[in-house]
Design a protein around this motif. Structure first.
Motif, PDB file in Angstrom:
ATOM      1  N   SER A 176      39.099  22.900  44.316  1.00  0.00           N
ATOM      2  CA  SER A 176      38.222  23.616  45.182  1.00  0.00           C
ATOM      3  C   SER A 176      38.471  23.255  46.700  1.00  0.00           C
ATOM      4  CB  SER A 176      36.635  23.371  44.736  1.00  0.00           C
ATOM      5  OG  SER A 176      36.588  23.842  43.642  1.00  0.00           O
ATOM      6  N   PHE A 177      38.839  21.864  46.859  1.00  0.00           N
ATOM      7  CA  PHE A 177      38.912  21.510  48.503  1.00  0.00           C
ATOM      8  C   PHE A 177      39.879  22.402  48.887  1.00  0.00           C
ATOM      9  CE2 PHE A 177      41.974  19.262  45.868  1.00  0.00           C
ATOM     10  CZ  PHE A 177      43.195  19.122  46.460  1.00  0.00           C
ATOM     11  N   LEU A 178      40.989  23.012  48.368  1.00  0.00           N
ATOM     12  CA  LEU A 178      42.183  23.621  48.929  1.00  0.00           C
ATOM     13  C   LEU A 178      41.399  25.041  49.362  1.00  0.00           C
ATOM     14  CD1 LEU A 178      44.849  23.195  46.420  1.00  0.00           C
ATOM     15  CD2 LEU A 178      44.623  22.196  48.539  1.00  0.00           C
ATOM     16  N   HIS A 179      40.311  25.338  49.117  1.00  0.00           N
ATOM     17  CA  HIS A 179      39.821  26.796  49.425  1.00  0.00           C
ATOM     18  C   HIS A 179      38.596  26.776  50.003  1.00  0.00           C
ATOM     19  CE1 HIS A 179      42.744  28.366  46.544  1.00  0.00           C
ATOM     20  NE2 HIS A 179      42.421  27.301  45.906  1.00  0.00           N
ATOM     21  N   LYS A 180      38.304  25.413  50.514  1.00  0.00           N
ATOM     22  CA  LYS A 180      36.811  25.239  51.397  1.00  0.00           C
ATOM     23  C   LYS A 180      36.585  26.012  52.408  1.00  0.00           C
ATOM     24  CE  LYS A 180      33.781  21.574  52.116  1.00  0.00           C
ATOM     25  NZ  LYS A 180      33.287  20.222  51.394  1.00  0.00           N
ATOM     26  N   ASN A 181      37.573  26.473  53.270  1.00  0.00           N
ATOM     27  CA  ASN A 181      37.131  27.111  54.389  1.00  0.00           C
ATOM     28  C   ASN A 181      37.918  28.533  54.233  1.00  0.00           C
ATOM     29  OD1 ASN A 181      35.834  25.179  55.864  1.00  0.00           O
ATOM     30  ND2 ASN A 181      38.002  24.176  56.102  1.00  0.00           N
ATOM     31  N   HIS A 182      38.103  29.099  53.089  1.00  0.00           N
ATOM     32  CA  HIS A 182      38.458  30.375  52.887  1.00  0.00           C
ATOM     33  C   HIS A 182      37.502  31.395  53.070  1.00  0.00           C
ATOM     34  CE1 HIS A 182      42.817  29.308  50.937  1.00  0.00           C
ATOM     35  NE2 HIS A 182      42.517  28.739  51.994  1.00  0.00           N
ATOM     36  N   HIS A 193      37.297  26.108  41.994  1.00  0.00           N
ATOM     37  CA  HIS A 193      38.796  26.540  41.661  1.00  0.00           C
ATOM     38  C   HIS A 193      39.388  25.577  40.832  1.00  0.00           C
ATOM     39  CE1 HIS A 193      38.800  29.381  45.357  1.00  0.00           C
ATOM     40  NE2 HIS A 193      37.534  28.681  45.333  1.00  0.00           N
ATOM     41  N   LEU A 194      39.886  25.703  39.707  1.00  0.00           N
ATOM     42  CA  LEU A 194      40.208  25.289  38.606  1.00  0.00           C
ATOM     43  C   LEU A 194      41.926  25.192  38.299  1.00  0.00           C
ATOM     44  CD1 LEU A 194      37.515  25.181  35.903  1.00  0.00           C
ATOM     45  CD2 LEU A 194      37.898  23.345  37.683  1.00  0.00           C
ATOM     46  N   LYS A 195      42.555  24.035  37.954  1.00  0.00           N
ATOM     47  CA  LYS A 195      43.789  24.170  37.507  1.00  0.00           C
ATOM     48  C   LYS A 195      43.893  23.455  36.357  1.00  0.00           C
ATOM     49  CE  LYS A 195      48.522  22.777  38.815  1.00  0.00           C
ATOM     50  NZ  LYS A 195      49.427  21.976  39.811  1.00  0.00           N
ATOM     51  N   ILE A 196      44.225  24.332  35.413  1.00  0.00           N
ATOM     52  CA  ILE A 196      44.505  24.161  33.770  1.00  0.00           C
ATOM     53  C   ILE A 196      45.832  23.941  33.362  1.00  0.00           C
ATOM     54  CG2 ILE A 196      43.840  24.508  31.587  1.00  0.00           C
ATOM     55  CD1 ILE A 196      41.388  26.136  32.646  1.00  0.00           C
ATOM     56  N   ILE A 197      46.329  22.663  33.114  1.00  0.00           N
ATOM     57  CA  ILE A 197      47.501  22.485  32.518  1.00  0.00           C
ATOM     58  C   ILE A 197      47.604  22.444  31.056  1.00  0.00           C
ATOM     59  CG2 ILE A 197      49.849  20.978  32.809  1.00  0.00           C
ATOM     60  CD1 ILE A 197      48.424  20.487  35.758  1.00  0.00           C
ATOM     61  N   LEU A 198      48.128  23.180  30.223  1.00  0.00           N
ATOM     62  CA  LEU A 198      48.053  23.145  28.928  1.00  0.00           C
ATOM     63  C   LEU A 198      49.581  22.769  28.358  1.00  0.00           C
ATOM     64  CD1 LEU A 198      45.861  25.886  27.828  1.00  0.00           C
ATOM     65  CD2 LEU A 198      45.220  23.374  27.139  1.00  0.00           C
ATOM     66  N   SER A 209      38.402  30.825  40.825  1.00  0.00           N
ATOM     67  CA  SER A 209      39.833  30.894  40.871  1.00  0.00           C
ATOM     68  C   SER A 209      40.367  29.932  39.949  1.00  0.00           C
ATOM     69  CB  SER A 209      40.202  30.827  42.326  1.00  0.00           C
ATOM     70  OG  SER A 209      41.558  30.655  42.411  1.00  0.00           O
ATOM     71  N   ILE A 210      41.167  30.510  38.952  1.00  0.00           N
ATOM     72  CA  ILE A 210      41.702  29.498  37.955  1.00  0.00           C
ATOM     73  C   ILE A 210      43.169  29.691  38.074  1.00  0.00           C
ATOM     74  CG2 ILE A 210      41.526  31.462  36.138  1.00  0.00           C
ATOM     75  CD1 ILE A 210      40.833  29.294  34.213  1.00  0.00           C
ATOM     76  N   GLN A 211      43.773  28.673  37.880  1.00  0.00           N
ATOM     77  CA  GLN A 211      45.517  28.505  37.692  1.00  0.00           C
ATOM     78  C   GLN A 211      45.895  27.910  36.518  1.00  0.00           C
ATOM     79  OE1 GLN A 211      47.250  25.772  40.737  1.00  0.00           O
ATOM     80  NE2 GLN A 211      49.479  26.821  40.136  1.00  0.00           N
ATOM     81  N   ILE A 212      46.510  29.011  35.645  1.00  0.00           N
ATOM     82  CA  ILE A 212      46.926  28.198  34.253  1.00  0.00           C
ATOM     83  C   ILE A 212      48.331  28.079  34.136  1.00  0.00           C
ATOM     84  CG2 ILE A 212      46.904  28.833  31.861  1.00  0.00           C
ATOM     85  CD1 ILE A 212      44.527  30.896  32.515  1.00  0.00           C
TER      86      ILE A 212
END
Length: 86
Positions: free
Chosen positions: A29-35, A44-49, A80-83
């Motif tokens: 989430s911190f990467l998008h704070k001022n967007h 905003h999550l990043k999921i690594i499976l 936002s989600i990054q998979i």
């Protein structure tokens, strides 16, 4: 809902419905704070499976499966989600 609660819910839902060897969920989430469009209470999550079950599916099908499992969270708490699947 805070980020730790959200990560716990996401992890449990994925664990209950997908076979995987490992999972890592990061708060980005911190990467998008001022967007523009960033919303308070949406994360905003990043999921690594690491999942053989998902690896045999196409990228589109594996992402659809994850989106279906996390439908409620995507509507209410995830902006936002990054998979990443390996």
């Amino acid at each position: 809902m805070d980020i730790n609660e959200l990560i716990a819910i996401v992890k449990k839902k994925l664990t209950d419905q997908i076979n995987f060897e490992s999972i890592k969920i990061e708060d980005k989430s911190f990467l998008h704070k001022n967007h523009i469009g960033n919303q308070e209470g949406k994360f905003h999550l990043k999921i690594i499976l690491n999942s053989n079950e998902l690896k045999i599916l196409s990228k589109i099908e594996s992402n659809k499966k994850i989106y279906k499992i996390l439908d409620k969270e995507l509507k209410e708490n995830i902006h936002s989600i990054q998979i990443l699947i390996s």
